[in-house]
Design a protein around this motif. Sequence first.
Motif, short mmCIF file in Angstrom:
data_model
loop_
_atom_site.label_atom_id
_atom_site.label_comp_id
_atom_site.label_asym_id
_atom_site.label_seq_id
_atom_site.Cartn_x
_atom_site.Cartn_y
_atom_site.Cartn_z
N LEU A 102 -0.85 -9.62 7.40
CA LEU A 102 -1.66 -8.42 7.58
C LEU A 102 -1.00 -7.16 7.03
O LEU A 102 -1.43 -6.04 7.37
N ASP A 147 -7.77 -10.97 3.49
CA ASP A 147 -9.05 -10.67 2.83
C ASP A 147 -9.17 -11.44 1.51
O ASP A 147 -10.24 -11.93 1.15
N ASP A 181 -3.74 -1.98 0.17
CA ASP A 181 -4.27 -0.73 -0.39
C ASP A 181 -4.58 0.24 0.73
O ASP A 181 -4.38 -0.05 1.92
N GLU A 182 -5.09 1.41 0.35
CA GLU A 182 -5.33 2.48 1.31
C GLU A 182 -6.47 2.16 2.28
O GLU A 182 -6.60 2.79 3.33
N SER A 183 -7.29 1.17 1.97
CA SER A 183 -8.39 0.81 2.86
C SER A 183 -7.94 -0.13 3.98
O SER A 183 -8.72 -0.42 4.89
N GLY A 184 -6.71 -0.62 3.89
CA GLY A 184 -6.21 -1.56 4.88
C GLY A 184 -6.47 -3.01 4.55
O GLY A 184 -6.29 -3.89 5.40
N HIS A 187 -0.63 -4.23 4.62
CA HIS A 187 -1.69 -3.58 3.85
C HIS A 187 -1.40 -3.61 2.35
O HIS A 187 -0.30 -3.29 1.91
N ARG A 197 -5.91 -4.95 -5.12
CA ARG A 197 -7.00 -5.13 -4.16
C ARG A 197 -7.42 -6.61 -4.11
O ARG A 197 -7.20 -7.36 -5.06
N THR A 247 -5.86 -6.74 3.21
CA THR A 247 -4.68 -7.58 3.37
C THR A 247 -4.82 -8.89 2.59
O THR A 247 -5.88 -9.18 2.02
N ALA A 276 0.82 -1.21 0.00
CA ALA A 276 0.00 0.00 0.00
C ALA A 276 0.86 1.26 0.00
O ALA A 276 0.61 2.21 -0.75
#
Length: 237
Positions: A115, A127, A119-122, A117, A88, A124, A76
């Motif tokens: 974990l 996800d 992207d900017e949304s956090g 990041h 993403r 990982t 990120a």
Amino acid sequence: MPVLIVTGTGTEIGKTVATAAVAAVARARGRSAAVLKPAQTGVAADEPGDVAEVLRLAGPVTGVELARFPEPLAPATAACRAGLTPVRPDEIDRTARKLAAEHDLVLVEGAGGLLVHLDESGATLADAARLLDAPVLIVAPAGLGALNATALTAEALRARGLRCHGVVIGSWPDAPDLAARCNLADFPKSAHAPLLGALPERAAALDPADFRAAAASWLAPELGGTWDAGRFGAERG
């Protein structure tokens, strides 16, 4: 198990070499394999990255890299500083599913730990694993400090409803110290999952043909190999 996520307890612990070993064993068993690297950081555009290293060691597997960022940082941060679009989880999901439709095994190798990041949304790698409903293989170092990092990674997986497939030691030293030897018995307790292999120190320096010939002896049957945790521990305990 068409898709397997490969994560590490940190950086520079042998994750790429472990991915190559799993791919090599799959190929030796007549299975088609693909390696997906969602985010490659710290490598210039004209330099070989982790996918190239897997192909060099494992042989002709399908290799896909979704994005490359030049600075050796979390994906990120590296994407933001380079002014590039980050990767993403849904992109990882779509690409891995497409590869799984065409291959017997897809290995998704993360960047750093679980974990970190993307992207900017956090978002990982966890996800992406959840979207794919895929098990996660943890690659850990051999010695002091490895148990805590492994336990934290495994706990993060359980908290998200994800399954830890097991642990592989990314680099087993030629002269293991007491902590490394004791960790052989303790890794399964920390991860609540089996120890599934140990790659020798400097495995990546082997001739690729020798690497492919030996890979099965470094990995347990759950990963297609012949390695036995009990015998390995008894010989080195």
